[in-house]
Design a protein around this motif. Structure first.
Motif, PDB file in Angstrom:
ATOM      1  N   LEU A   1      39.687  39.302   5.519  1.00  9.97           N
ATOM      2  CA  LEU A   1      40.524  40.382   6.042  1.00  9.97           C
ATOM      3  C   LEU A   1      41.649  40.709   5.059  1.00  9.97           C
ATOM      4  O   LEU A   1      42.357  39.819   4.582  1.00  9.97           O
ATOM      5  CB  LEU A   1      41.129  39.974   7.388  1.00  9.97           C
ATOM      6  N   GLY A   2      41.789  41.993   4.751  1.00 11.00           N
ATOM      7  CA  GLY A   2      42.830  42.431   3.832  1.00 11.00           C
ATOM      8  C   GLY A   2      42.451  42.308   2.377  1.00 11.00           C
ATOM      9  O   GLY A   2      43.136  42.852   1.502  1.00 11.00           O
ATOM     10  N   LYS A   3      41.360  41.593   2.078  1.00 10.59           N
ATOM     11  CA  LYS A   3      40.925  41.396   0.697  1.00 10.59           C
ATOM     12  C   LYS A   3      39.714  42.255   0.359  1.00 10.59           C
ATOM     13  O   LYS A   3      39.530  42.651  -0.786  1.00 10.59           O
ATOM     14  CB  LYS A   3      40.595  39.928   0.456  1.00 10.59           C
TER      15      LYS A   3
ATOM     16  N   LEU B   1      42.898  45.221  12.428  1.00  9.81           N
ATOM     17  CA  LEU B   1      42.738  46.116  11.278  1.00  9.81           C
ATOM     18  C   LEU B   1      44.064  46.735  10.855  1.00  9.81           C
ATOM     19  O   LEU B   1      44.365  46.856   9.657  1.00  9.81           O
ATOM     20  CB  LEU B   1      41.719  47.206  11.605  1.00  9.81           C
ATOM     21  N   MET B   2      44.887  47.129  11.839  1.00 10.91           N
ATOM     22  CA  MET B   2      46.170  47.762  11.513  1.00 10.91           C
ATOM     23  C   MET B   2      47.129  46.778  10.840  1.00 10.91           C
ATOM     24  O   MET B   2      47.907  47.160   9.960  1.00 10.91           O
ATOM     25  CB  MET B   2      46.813  48.334  12.790  1.00 10.91           C
ATOM     26  N   GLU B   3      47.091  45.520  11.262  1.00  9.00           N
ATOM     27  CA  GLU B   3      47.991  44.528  10.678  1.00  9.00           C
ATOM     28  C   GLU B   3      47.463  43.974   9.354  1.00  9.00           C
ATOM     29  O   GLU B   3      48.224  43.384   8.583  1.00  9.00           O
ATOM     30  CB  GLU B   3      48.215  43.382  11.665  1.00  9.00           C
TER      31      GLU B   3
ATOM     32  N   TYR C   1      45.502  46.014   7.183  1.00  8.08           N
ATOM     33  CA  TYR C   1      45.414  47.122   6.225  1.00  8.08           C
ATOM     34  C   TYR C   1      46.511  48.137   6.555  1.00  8.08           C
ATOM     35  O   TYR C   1      46.523  48.710   7.660  1.00  8.08           O
ATOM     36  CB  TYR C   1      44.034  47.787   6.296  1.00  8.08           C
ATOM     37  N   GLU C   2      47.391  48.385   5.631  1.00  8.25           N
ATOM     38  CA  GLU C   2      48.544  49.247   5.873  1.00  8.25           C
ATOM     39  C   GLU C   2      48.170  50.698   6.142  1.00  8.25           C
ATOM     40  O   GLU C   2      48.884  51.405   6.859  1.00  8.25           O
ATOM     41  CB  GLU C   2      49.497  49.185   4.673  1.00  8.25           C
ATOM     42  N   HIS C   3      47.057  51.178   5.568  1.00  6.53           N
ATOM     43  CA  HIS C   3      46.708  52.594   5.711  1.00  6.53           C
ATOM     44  C   HIS C   3      45.964  52.907   7.011  1.00  6.53           C
ATOM     45  O   HIS C   3      45.605  54.068   7.253  1.00  6.53           O
ATOM     46  CB  HIS C   3      45.861  53.044   4.523  1.00  6.53           C
ATOM     47  N   ILE C   4      45.729  51.899   7.845  1.00  7.37           N
ATOM     48  CA  ILE C   4      45.043  52.140   9.123  1.00  7.37           C
ATOM     49  C   ILE C   4      46.078  52.520  10.174  1.00  7.37           C
ATOM     50  O   ILE C   4      46.943  51.721  10.536  1.00  7.37           O
ATOM     51  CB  ILE C   4      44.266  50.883   9.589  1.00  7.37           C
ATOM     52  N   SER C   5      45.999  53.771  10.658  1.00 12.33           N
ATOM     53  CA  SER C   5      46.931  54.245  11.687  1.00 12.33           C
ATOM     54  C   SER C   5      46.425  53.836  13.076  1.00 12.33           C
ATOM     55  O   SER C   5      45.258  53.484  13.231  1.00 12.33           O
ATOM     56  CB  SER C   5      47.050  55.775  11.613  1.00 12.33           C
ATOM     57  N   PRO C   6      47.290  53.889  14.102  1.00 10.50           N
ATOM     58  CA  PRO C   6      46.861  53.530  15.457  1.00 10.50           C
ATOM     59  C   PRO C   6      45.681  54.362  15.957  1.00 10.50           C
ATOM     60  O   PRO C   6      44.786  53.838  16.626  1.00 10.50           O
ATOM     61  CB  PRO C   6      48.118  53.792  16.300  1.00 10.50           C
TER      62      PRO C   6
ATOM     63  N   ASN D   1      35.221  38.928  23.182  1.00 13.51           N
ATOM     64  CA  ASN D   1      36.248  39.779  23.775  1.00 13.51           C
ATOM     65  C   ASN D   1      37.411  40.003  22.813  1.00 13.51           C
ATOM     66  O   ASN D   1      38.006  41.087  22.785  1.00 13.51           O
ATOM     67  CB  ASN D   1      36.753  39.146  25.077  1.00 13.51           C
ATOM     68  N   SER D   2      37.737  38.981  22.008  1.00 19.25           N
ATOM     69  CA  SER D   2      38.806  39.132  21.020  1.00 19.25           C
ATOM     70  C   SER D   2      38.443  40.203  19.991  1.00 19.25           C
ATOM     71  O   SER D   2      39.262  41.073  19.654  1.00 19.25           O
ATOM     72  CB  SER D   2      39.070  37.804  20.309  1.00 19.25           C
ATOM     73  N   ILE D   3      37.206  40.152  19.501  1.00 17.83           N
ATOM     74  CA  ILE D   3      36.763  41.118  18.490  1.00 17.83           C
ATOM     75  C   ILE D   3      36.734  42.526  19.060  1.00 17.83           C
ATOM     76  O   ILE D   3      37.160  43.495  18.405  1.00 17.83           O
ATOM     77  CB  ILE D   3      35.378  40.723  17.954  1.00 17.83           C
ATOM     78  N   GLN D   4      36.266  42.651  20.317  1.00 20.06           N
ATOM     79  CA  GLN D   4      36.110  43.984  20.893  1.00 20.06           C
ATOM     80  C   GLN D   4      37.421  44.602  21.362  1.00 20.06           C
ATOM     81  O   GLN D   4      37.552  45.822  21.360  1.00 20.06           O
ATOM     82  CB  GLN D   4      35.122  43.922  22.063  1.00 20.06           C
ATOM     83  N   THR D   5      38.383  43.787  21.775  1.00 18.08           N
ATOM     84  CA  THR D   5      39.631  44.349  22.304  1.00 18.08           C
ATOM     85  C   THR D   5      40.798  44.289  21.330  1.00 18.08           C
ATOM     86  O   THR D   5      41.757  45.044  21.471  1.00 18.08           O
ATOM     87  CB  THR D   5      40.042  43.613  23.602  1.00 18.08           C
ATOM     88  N   LEU D   6      40.735  43.394  20.336  1.00 22.84           N
ATOM     89  CA  LEU D   6      41.851  43.242  19.399  1.00 22.84           C
ATOM     90  C   LEU D   6      41.545  43.775  18.008  1.00 22.84           C
ATOM     91  O   LEU D   6      42.387  43.657  17.106  1.00 22.84           O
ATOM     92  CB  LEU D   6      42.242  41.757  19.291  1.00 22.84           C
TER      93      LEU D   6
END
Length: 372
Positions: A201-203, A138-140, A142-147, A128-133
């Motif tokens: 993540l982020g790398k 991803l946004m936090e 990677y800076e280029h990921i918009s909402p 549930n964490s992976i599917q809902t968060l």
């Protein structure tokens, strides 16, 4: 309250009152619908920004579906069978006892169900964490990921969960693996790889992270389907509704932990720590699944008749006795010879012609006595 009250009731009807040939499909469809409902919730939220209207739409839809089910009940009734608890006597340690008389706690503990509930809760937290968060992660990270892009990727990951249910139902259970505990164990072990990849993540590129999340959703959601089948095993004790209710309660507790614990952990320690917590949960689940598999095997052995093997040797009937599992599938044939009754209409025409030509060429022309 309505959601968690309805699930055990619906599950009990499907797992104990549906005819055997429909039970596996029924459990598959209710598991599929649960995952599909999450996708539908995101679709509704995209068109209705006001959450007040979302709740209103859900309430009205639930009422309409309840009326539809009530109207369709007469058509479904012909496929239902009485919900009876087996009173078959089994022998254990030379003492006869009734299956339905075994205490609920003893059944759940000795069969490994208690351990499977813990595994189900841990699986739900991760899945549930992976599917809902995933959008927030991803946004936090990677800076280029918009909402907007994050929400699209989030929906893609949720859809992967639906695909996971379909794949497991089509290829894994019961086609490849028939033991629910073993199938759960294998899927959890497989989930360690894509979940572990999220440590980067982020790398690493966004594409690799999204693929890792999608694969994790496929595996973990598929494991949820198998756990639903495990709850159905208790139908012979009349405990399948209770088992489903406990399973559903563990899911509710897991969602509560995920909503508060995971988000709090991410806020104070970062998403990398969250991923490490998921890996630890998976390792704990693997250990518990191994223990549960042993407990389940020993329990099945304990409730079986120890004299069955000896009795099998004394079966003298020429025609095979066919044994079926709870899904209506043949798992063993017993008898001194492997014979099966066949109707005349099913006999090949060439076989009939061969026998008549050999034994009585005028068989269809006389009345039973062929006098010269």
């Amino acid at each position: 309250v309505i959601q968690f009250a309805l699930w055990p009731a619906v599950f009990k009807i499907i797992s104990s009152q549906l005819e055997a040939e429909y039970r596996v499909k029924g459990i598959y469809f209710i598991t599929f619908s649960s995952t599909f409902g999450l996708v539908l919730a995101y679709v509704v939220a995209a068109f209705m920004s006001n959450w007040l209207y979302n709740f209103l739409l859900s309430a009205v839809s639930l009422l309409l579906f309840a009326l539809i089910i009530h109207i369709a009940c007469r058509r479904v009734e012909k496929h239902l069978i009485p919900d009876e608890v087996s009173d078959k006597k089994v022998v254990q340690k030379k003492e006869e006892r009734n299956v339905s008389d075994i205490s609920t706690w003893k059944i759940f503990w000795k069969s490994g169900f208690v351990l499977m509930i813990v595994i189900a809760g841990l699986r739900m937290i991760i899945s549930n964490s992976i599917q809902t968060l995933s959008a927030t992660i991803l946004m936090e990270s990677y800076e280029h990921i918009s909402p907007s892009i994050g929400n699209v990727l989030n929906t893609l990951i949720i859809i992967s969960g639906i695909i996971g249910v379909m794949l497991v139902n089509r290829f894994v259970y019961p086609r490849l693996i028939r033991n629910e505990v073993l199938a759960t164990l294998m899927l959890i072990v497989l989930a360690v790889i894509p979940v572990g990849a999220m440590l980067f993540l982020g790398k690493m590129s966004v594409a690799i992270m999204v693929i890792s999340m999608c694969v994790s959703a496929i595996i973990l959601t598929g494991a949820g389907l198998i756990m639903s089948h495990f709850s159905a095993l208790f139908v012979k004790f009349g405990k399948n509704g209770l088992a489903s209710g406990i399973y559903n309660s563990s899911a509710a507790i897991a969602i509560m932990i995920q909503n508060y614990g995971i988000l709090s952990l991410a806020e104070h320690r970062g998403w990398n720590t969250v991923v490490w917590s998921w890996i630890v949960m998976l390792i704990i689940s693997v250990i518990l699944a191994v223990i549960a598999f042993g407990a389940f095997f020993m329990y099945i052995k304990s409730v079986a008749d120890p004299t069955f093997a000896e009795k099998e040797k004394n079966i003298k009937t020429a025609e095979s006795t066919i044994l079926y599992n709870e899904n209506g599938e043949v798992f063993k044939k017993l008898g001194t010879e492997q014979r099966t009754n066949v109707k005349y209409e099913d006999l090949p025409e060439v076989l009939v012609d061969a026998i008549i030509a050999t034994e009585d060429s005028r068989f269809f022309q006389h009345n039973g006595f062929d006098l010269p």
